[in-house]
Design a protein around this motif. Structure first.
Motif, PDB file in Angstrom:
ATOM      1  N   LEU A  71     -38.992 -32.576  -9.585  1.00 30.94           N
ATOM      2  CA  LEU A  71     -39.943 -31.626  -9.002  1.00 30.94           C
ATOM      3  C   LEU A  71     -39.194 -30.338  -8.712  1.00 30.94           C
ATOM      4  CD1 LEU A  71     -42.577 -30.794  -7.401  1.00 30.94           C
ATOM      5  CD2 LEU A  71     -41.459 -31.775  -5.405  1.00 30.94           C
ATOM      6  N   CYS A  72     -39.686 -29.226  -9.219  1.00 30.62           N
ATOM      7  CA  CYS A  72     -39.076 -27.945  -8.876  1.00 30.62           C
ATOM      8  C   CYS A  72     -39.948 -27.246  -7.844  1.00 30.62           C
ATOM      9  CB  CYS A  72     -38.940 -27.056 -10.113  1.00 30.62           C
ATOM     10  SG  CYS A  72     -37.588 -27.564 -11.171  1.00 30.62           S
ATOM     11  N   ILE A  73     -39.335 -26.770  -6.789  1.00 32.91           N
ATOM     12  CA  ILE A  73     -40.052 -25.976  -5.793  1.00 32.91           C
ATOM     13  C   ILE A  73     -39.640 -24.516  -5.991  1.00 32.91           C
ATOM     14  CG2 ILE A  73     -40.589 -25.636  -3.368  1.00 32.91           C
ATOM     15  CD1 ILE A  73     -39.805 -28.457  -2.788  1.00 32.91           C
ATOM     16  N   VAL A  74     -40.618 -23.667  -6.260  1.00 32.25           N
ATOM     17  CA  VAL A  74     -40.353 -22.258  -6.541  1.00 32.25           C
ATOM     18  C   VAL A  74     -40.930 -21.402  -5.439  1.00 32.25           C
ATOM     19  CG1 VAL A  74     -40.496 -20.529  -8.361  1.00 32.25           C
ATOM     20  CG2 VAL A  74     -41.070 -22.892  -8.869  1.00 32.25           C
ATOM     21  N   GLY A  75     -40.247 -20.326  -5.126  1.00 34.32           N
ATOM     22  CA  GLY A  75     -40.797 -19.405  -4.145  1.00 34.32           C
ATOM     23  C   GLY A  75     -39.714 -18.446  -3.730  1.00 34.32           C
ATOM     24  N   THR A 112     -35.526 -23.622  -6.469  1.00 37.29           N
ATOM     25  CA  THR A 112     -34.987 -22.510  -7.241  1.00 37.29           C
ATOM     26  C   THR A 112     -35.956 -21.345  -7.187  1.00 37.29           C
ATOM     27  OG1 THR A 112     -34.252 -21.806  -9.436  1.00 37.29           O
ATOM     28  CG2 THR A 112     -36.030 -23.389  -9.377  1.00 37.29           C
ATOM     29  N   HIS A 113     -35.472 -20.167  -7.589  1.00 35.05           N
ATOM     30  CA  HIS A 113     -36.406 -19.055  -7.731  1.00 35.05           C
ATOM     31  C   HIS A 113     -36.467 -18.629  -9.189  1.00 35.05           C
ATOM     32  CE1 HIS A 113     -32.500 -17.140  -7.479  1.00 35.05           C
ATOM     33  NE2 HIS A 113     -33.029 -16.249  -8.268  1.00 35.05           N
ATOM     34  N   MET A 124     -43.959 -26.894  -7.965  1.00 31.93           N
ATOM     35  CA  MET A 124     -44.738 -26.573  -6.785  1.00 31.93           C
ATOM     36  C   MET A 124     -44.387 -25.126  -6.416  1.00 31.93           C
ATOM     37  SD  MET A 124     -44.649 -29.067  -3.514  1.00 31.93           S
ATOM     38  CE  MET A 124     -43.857 -28.254  -2.158  1.00 31.93           C
ATOM     39  N   VAL A 125     -45.371 -24.263  -6.375  1.00 31.78           N
ATOM     40  CA  VAL A 125     -45.127 -22.866  -6.026  1.00 31.78           C
ATOM     41  C   VAL A 125     -45.479 -22.681  -4.557  1.00 31.78           C
ATOM     42  CG1 VAL A 125     -45.620 -20.459  -6.587  1.00 31.78           C
ATOM     43  CG2 VAL A 125     -45.797 -22.212  -8.366  1.00 31.78           C
ATOM     44  N   LEU A 159     -45.660 -13.622  -9.985  1.00 33.36           N
ATOM     45  CA  LEU A 159     -44.251 -14.007 -10.052  1.00 33.36           C
ATOM     46  C   LEU A 159     -43.799 -14.107 -11.506  1.00 33.36           C
ATOM     47  CD1 LEU A 159     -42.263 -14.712  -7.805  1.00 33.36           C
ATOM     48  CD2 LEU A 159     -42.829 -17.113  -8.132  1.00 33.36           C
ATOM     49  N   MET A 160     -44.644 -14.729 -12.322  1.00 32.78           N
ATOM     50  CA  MET A 160     -44.293 -14.871 -13.734  1.00 32.78           C
ATOM     51  C   MET A 160     -44.231 -13.521 -14.423  1.00 32.78           C
ATOM     52  SD  MET A 160     -46.461 -18.159 -14.946  1.00 32.78           S
ATOM     53  CE  MET A 160     -45.893 -19.828 -14.598  1.00 32.78           C
TER      54      MET A 160
END
Lengths: 370, 342
Positions: free
Chosen positions: B44-48, B220-221, B234-235, B262-263
């Protein structure tokens, strides 16, 4: 020798640092920058990339003499700035400005933002107090802040805003050349985009030449006209940006490009990658400095250092095998997003433009946060 | 393709529901109603961006958030059948570094500078597995070998400062993985590294995960890292989940204006284009979180109804979004009609 469109040149620029002075024997030196010849054209954006410790920040600082070179010369508009003294050098600094990575560390916390931006004007004796005040207000607006922010202190601002202050300060004296050392790498993605846009707008507006030091290759791909790749204190490849990313000629450039994580799901898998880490710059390998990590190295690479040779394509490469190797550029050119994503991106852009009027320039919407 | 998909018939490895965290003296929740499910072997990647609560959530999970000043307002975290928030400290200490482990952006903050690297790894093994000194040292050596540190026998007896940044990050991974944890949490593990070393470390984490079937939460960002590593993403924005789902769906069918912003604010690697599309403004400060949608002030699609916080809706296929406007096409028929967005 120099053609008129060059704004800055370096010749065999070198810088050594003493890392240790043993009781007996000679001091241990690291050659941070080891023989750099740069030709920066007026009006271009030139990027210098490389891994940490490759000497790119030392090089950047030598270009404005924040660090004195050990050897070699820096010519700014055909004038050797390495030998300028006192008042002459001070005058030269008007034209050469520097933007730092960490805007908090480079802004005096006890000065107001207005005083910080005014300081270079005062130092160069430009304008009277009223003119300077007007100029500060103009600059603040131009970088997307408000004139009333002049009375505040740096700690009251976010990282992105502080970088804007750093930019306003660098632009105060209307320089010809701005050198930015990792100007956006400390910022969040959305703020990074704002500052990248701002730098590009200002470059056009002030007719600047921009030298950017960065390790983020996507930012470089977006901003730079030409790129110089550094490895252990030396340039290994210089080429225009598109050529460099699509047809790299040096194995190190290829390795850097293949390591970029591509923001596309199901794209081609990452390459085998570069093995090992940069060797110790105190005792660089003999021959080509990259040879211990280079998958293409042969006997000559282990014994003879290659020099930076201009190629037919206009690029310059320091590799014995440059003419025979066919290297891999970007795995994925970033196009070919899904139609649904593409449509939403377009919708987002359209909606932003609609809300902000037709001219989405930074100065039109000062940072609303303060 | 979810590597952990075959596990879904069993109970998930980790299930967080409605986690909210607040700090003394700050009126709003800095983590606000986070729920997620993670299966063995899944990434799971948590982005923000800074302040979105991604690191806070991870620290709370590990029991590493000082309380007070932090306070858990609500929430459960069921890990291997136990609620992590409901365990005595001693039990949590048995789980931490054993069944779940964490690695950080800057290895020097979590490696003890005064203890040899090999001893630090061995200590974790002795603490949790009751191994002898020799067994633990052998395990440490094996781990250094597995994370491909050159000359591991020599490195065992080195101090952290004698290693390069990339090497230290490998040593920390070796320490975290020494007890074969079921869950590894990595908070920006490659942000401080050069791009070539980052590629090596990501490759290493993928390989270890394949070997041990551990679940990975990667904070990560960098959306490039997400695309290469994640099964699900998950953003987060200002303490809330704004969008979550299988990575392909989120990348190919992004729904939330923040995800889209963001993208599009990341410079892509295509032929050089003009200006980057940006997200105006900055994240709201912790002491002034808006009542409704926290992204509304920066959102080009926001309207009066955004004063009420939108729930995280399931769009099908585990793709969830918290936005009244999604899907965005339906909210902007005039722009579609003008042909801008087709």
């Amino acid at each position: 020798m120099s053609s008129p469109d060059l704004i800055l040149e370096t010749h065999s620029l070198r810088r050594r640092f003493v890392t240790r002075k043993p009781l007996l024997g000679p001091p241990v030196e690291v050659r941070a920058v080891d023989g750099i010849d740069l030709r920066i054209r007026r009006g271009e954006t030139f990027a210098i990339v490389g891994e940490s410790g490759c000497g790119k920040s030392t090089l950047a600082r030598m270009l404005v003499r924040l660090i004195e070179p050990s050897e070699g010369t820096v010519l700014f508009e055909n004038r050797n700035i390495t030998s300028l003294r006192g008042e002459d050098m001070r005058a030269m600094r008007r034209d050469l400005q520097f933007i730092f990575q960490d805007p908090f560390a480079s802004l005096n916390p006890r000065m107001t933002v207005g005083a910080l931006i005014e300081e270079p004007l005062r130092a160069h004796g430009l304008g009277g107090p009223d003119e300077r005040r007007t100029r500060v207000a103009e600059l603040l607006e131009r970088v997307g802040l408000l004139p009333q922010h002049a009375d505040r202190y740096p700690h009251e601002f976010s990282g992105g805003q502080r970088q804007r202050i750093g930019i306003a300060r660098a632009l105060a004296c209307a320089p010809k050349l701005v050198i930015a050392d990792e100007p956006v790498s400390a910022l969040d993605v959305s703020i990074q985009a704002q500052v990248v846009n701002l730098l590009q707008d200002l470059k056009d507006e002030f007719a600047l030449t921009l030298i950017i030091i960065a390790h983020d290759l996507a930012v470089i791909r977006h901003m730079a006209d030409r790129v110089g790749v550094m490895y252990l204190g030396q340039l290994v490849e210089v080429a225009d940006t598109d050529t460099l990313f699509t047809r790299p000629r040096h194995p190190y450039t290829e390795a850097l490009i293949s390591a970029i994580p591509v923001p596309r799901v199901g794209g081609p898998p990452p390459g085998p990658g570069l093995q090992g880490e940069p060797p110790n710059p105190i005792a660089p390998p003999a021959g080509c400095r990259f040879h211990p990590r280079c998958p293409y190295a042969t006997a000559i690479c282990r014994s003879t250092p290659p020099s930076l040779v201009p190629q037919a394509s206009g690029a310059s490469v320091a590799c014995h095998r440059a003419s025979e190797l066919v290297l891999q550029g970007l795995r994925d050119t970033g196009t070919g997003r899904s139609p649904a994503a593409e449509q939403r991106f377009a919708l987002y852009r359209a909606m932003r433009a609609q809300r902000e009027g037709s001219n989405p320039s930074v100065s039109q919407h000062p940072d609303p946060e303060i | 393709m979810l590597r952990g998909a075959r596990m879904t018939d069993r109970a998930p490895l980790l299930q967080i529901s409605d986690l909210s965290i607040r700090f003394a003296g700050v009126p709003g929740n800095l983590v606000d109603g986070i729920s997620l499910t993670l299966n063995a072997g899944e990434t799971l990647c948590i982005v923000g961006e800074s302040g979105c609560g991604k690191s806070l959530s991870a620290l709370a999970l590990m029991g590493l958030l000082p309380m007070p000043p932090a306070k858990r307002m609500s929430g459960q975290a069921i890990f291997e059948g136990q609620d992590l928030f409901d365990l005595p400290l001693e039990t949590l200490k048995d789980i931490r570094g054993n069944r779940m482990a964490m690695i950080f952006q800057e290895p020097m903050t979590s490696l003890n500078p005064a203890i040899k690297v090999g001893e630090q790894i061995a200590e974790a093994v002795r603490r949790h597995k009751g191994a002898t000194r020799e067994e633990a040292r052998d395990r440490a050596l094996e781990m250094l070998r597995r994370v491909r540190i050159p000359a591991p026998e020599k490195r065992l007896d080195e101090y952290p400062h004698q290693m390069s940044g990339g090497m230290r990050q490998r040593a920390m991974i070796a320490m975290a993985m020494a007890n074969d944890p079921a869950l590894l949490i990595a908070d920006e593990p490659t942000t401080a590294l050069d791009v070539t070393v980052q590629a090596q470390v990501l490759d290493l984490m993928r390989r270890l995960q394949r070997e041990t079937n551990a679940a990975l939460i990667l904070i990560t960002h960098d959306l490039g890292v997400v695309a290469e590593m994640a099964d699900t993403v998950m953003v987060m924005y200002a303490g809330r989940i704004v969008e979550a789902g299988p990575v392909r769906q989120v990348f190919e069918d992004p729904q939330h204006p923040y995800t889209i912003g963001l993208m599009s604010s990341m410079p892509d690697l295509g032929p050089r284009g003009g200006r980057l599309v940006t997200i105006p403004g900055v994240v709201p400060p912790a002491d002034a979180m808006p009542e409704g949608c926290r992204f509304a002030a920066r959102c080009p699609f926001a309207g009066p109804d955004c004063a009420i916080a939108p729930p995280l809706r399931d769009l099908g296929g585990r793709h969830r979004v918290a936005c009244w406007r999604a899907p965005l096409e339906c909210g902007a028929p005039d722009l579609i009609a003008q042909g801008v967005a087709t």
